[in-house]
Design a protein around this motif. Structure first.
Motif, PDB file in Angstrom:
ATOM      1  N   UNK A  66       0.832  -1.204   0.000  1.00 24.10           N
ATOM      2  CA  UNK A  66       0.000   0.000   0.000  1.00 24.10           C
ATOM      3  C   UNK A  66       0.863   1.249   0.000  1.00 24.10           C
ATOM      4  N   UNK A  67       0.294   2.303  -0.556  1.00 28.61           N
ATOM      5  CA  UNK A  67       0.910   3.621  -0.535  1.00 28.61           C
ATOM      6  C   UNK A  67      -0.012   4.534   0.269  1.00 28.61           C
ATOM      7  N   UNK A  68       0.592   5.389   1.096  1.00 25.04           N
ATOM      8  CA  UNK A  68      -0.163   6.334   1.931  1.00 25.04           C
ATOM      9  C   UNK A  68       0.378   7.731   1.669  1.00 25.04           C
ATOM     10  N   UNK A  69      -0.504   8.655   1.376  1.00 29.47           N
ATOM     11  CA  UNK A  69      -0.126  10.048   1.155  1.00 29.47           C
ATOM     12  C   UNK A  69      -0.494  10.852   2.394  1.00 29.47           C
ATOM     13  N   UNK A  70       0.473  11.632   2.906  1.00 25.15           N
ATOM     14  CA  UNK A  70       0.280  12.453   4.095  1.00 25.15           C
ATOM     15  C   UNK A  70       0.491  13.917   3.743  1.00 25.15           C
ATOM     16  N   UNK A  71      -0.230  14.796   4.416  1.00 25.68           N
ATOM     17  CA  UNK A  71       0.025  16.223   4.235  1.00 25.68           C
ATOM     18  C   UNK A  71       1.251  16.603   5.063  1.00 25.68           C
ATOM     19  N   UNK A  72       1.644  17.845   5.011  1.00 29.29           N
ATOM     20  CA  UNK A  72       2.845  18.304   5.692  1.00 29.29           C
ATOM     21  C   UNK A  72       2.820  18.165   7.195  1.00 29.29           C
ATOM     22  N   UNK A  73       1.620  18.059   7.776  1.00 30.80           N
ATOM     23  CA  UNK A  73       1.490  17.899   9.220  1.00 30.80           C
ATOM     24  C   UNK A  73       1.395  16.427   9.632  1.00 30.80           C
ATOM     25  N   UNK A  74       1.437  15.524   8.667  1.00 27.91           N
ATOM     26  CA  UNK A  74       1.397  14.097   8.983  1.00 27.91           C
ATOM     27  C   UNK A  74       0.012  13.490   8.997  1.00 27.91           C
ATOM     28  N   UNK A  75      -0.978  14.203   8.474  1.00 33.30           N
ATOM     29  CA  UNK A  75      -2.336  13.662   8.404  1.00 33.30           C
ATOM     30  C   UNK A  75      -2.506  12.880   7.109  1.00 33.30           C
ATOM     31  N   UNK A  76      -2.975  11.647   7.228  1.00 32.14           N
ATOM     32  CA  UNK A  76      -3.159  10.834   6.031  1.00 32.14           C
ATOM     33  C   UNK A  76      -4.266  11.420   5.159  1.00 32.14           C
ATOM     34  N   UNK A  77      -3.959  11.578   3.872  1.00 32.57           N
ATOM     35  CA  UNK A  77      -4.892  12.149   2.913  1.00 32.57           C
ATOM     36  C   UNK A  77      -5.529  11.092   2.022  1.00 32.57           C
ATOM     37  N   UNK A  78      -4.783  10.041   1.704  1.00 34.60           N
ATOM     38  CA  UNK A  78      -5.277   9.006   0.804  1.00 34.60           C
ATOM     39  C   UNK A  78      -4.393   7.771   0.919  1.00 34.60           C
ATOM     40  N   UNK A  79      -4.936   6.642   0.512  1.00 33.01           N
ATOM     41  CA  UNK A  79      -4.217   5.376   0.546  1.00 33.01           C
ATOM     42  C   UNK A  79      -4.690   4.512  -0.614  1.00 33.01           C
ATOM     43  N   UNK A  80      -3.824   3.656  -1.100  1.00 37.35           N
ATOM     44  CA  UNK A  80      -4.176   2.807  -2.229  1.00 37.35           C
ATOM     45  C   UNK A  80      -3.289   1.569  -2.258  1.00 37.35           C
ATOM     46  N   UNK A  81      -3.790   0.473  -2.832  1.00 40.02           N
ATOM     47  CA  UNK A  81      -2.903  -0.662  -3.074  1.00 40.02           C
ATOM     48  C   UNK A  81      -1.899  -0.302  -4.162  1.00 40.02           C
ATOM     49  N   UNK A  82      -0.769  -0.993  -4.162  1.00 40.82           N
ATOM     50  CA  UNK A  82       0.279  -0.775  -5.163  1.00 40.82           C
ATOM     51  C   UNK A  82       0.809  -2.112  -5.650  1.00 40.82           C
TER      52      UNK A  82
END
Length: 178
Positions: A24-40
């Protein structure tokens, strides 16, 4: 993720964490809050290092056991591949990038692999990180595709501290969550 926040290693930038064990891939904003996730989809072979000189070799000369997605902290850069498609370079010298999943070889069943509930079949690439097209277009391209960024690829064999050796001490309490 806790290590990034505790050390401020991302310098306030959005960042991506690739969890190879969970595929999985996880995208975080600059403050460390997860914005989105997806299988890879990831490199066929398990391991945390790229083979020396692999980025200079023809794909046909890369053995299955050499097709790893390297672990570590990578400063990314947007770019293009030989087909002039936009990609995000993770490790240019090793020819490892993050890009939209390619479906040019139906026998590889890449879309089915992404949709599968297991992680065992998410191992197919030469080392690149393949993400669903909509995830790339909606999340990766607007962040990492616009300028330098950070990608943390979690190890699956060695410890996170060993992978980051020399950067900053990574106490056990700040390891990435498994």
């Amino acid at each position: 993720m806790a290590w990034v926040q505790a050390t401020g290693d991302n310098h306030g930038q959005a960042f991506v964490v690739v969890d190879k064990r969970a595929a999985r891939v996880h995208l975080f904003d600059g403050q460390g809050n997860e914005q989105a996730s997806s299988p890879v989809l990831l490199g066929l072979a398990k391991g945390d290092d790229s083979v020396a000189g692999i980025g200079d070799r023809k794909m046909a000369d890369i053995r299955p056991d050499e097709r790893t997605t390297p672990a570590g902290r990578f400063v990314t850069e947007p770019g293009t591949n030989l087909q002039n498609e936009d990609i995000v370079w993770i490790d240019y010298d090793a020819a490892v990038s993050m890009h939209r999943v390619r479906t040019s070889n139906p026998a590889e069943r890449r879309l089915q692999r992404l949709a599968s509930p297991t992680t065992e079949d998410n191992r197919i690439s030469y080392g690149c990180i393949n993400v669903p097209v909509t995830f790339y277009d909606r999340f990766i391209q607007p962040t990492l595709g616009q300028g330098p960024g950070l990608v943390y690829v979690m190890p699956e064999v060695r410890s996170w501290a060993a992978v980051l050796s020399g950067r900053a001490e990574v106490p056990p309490s700040l390891q990435f969550d498994d």
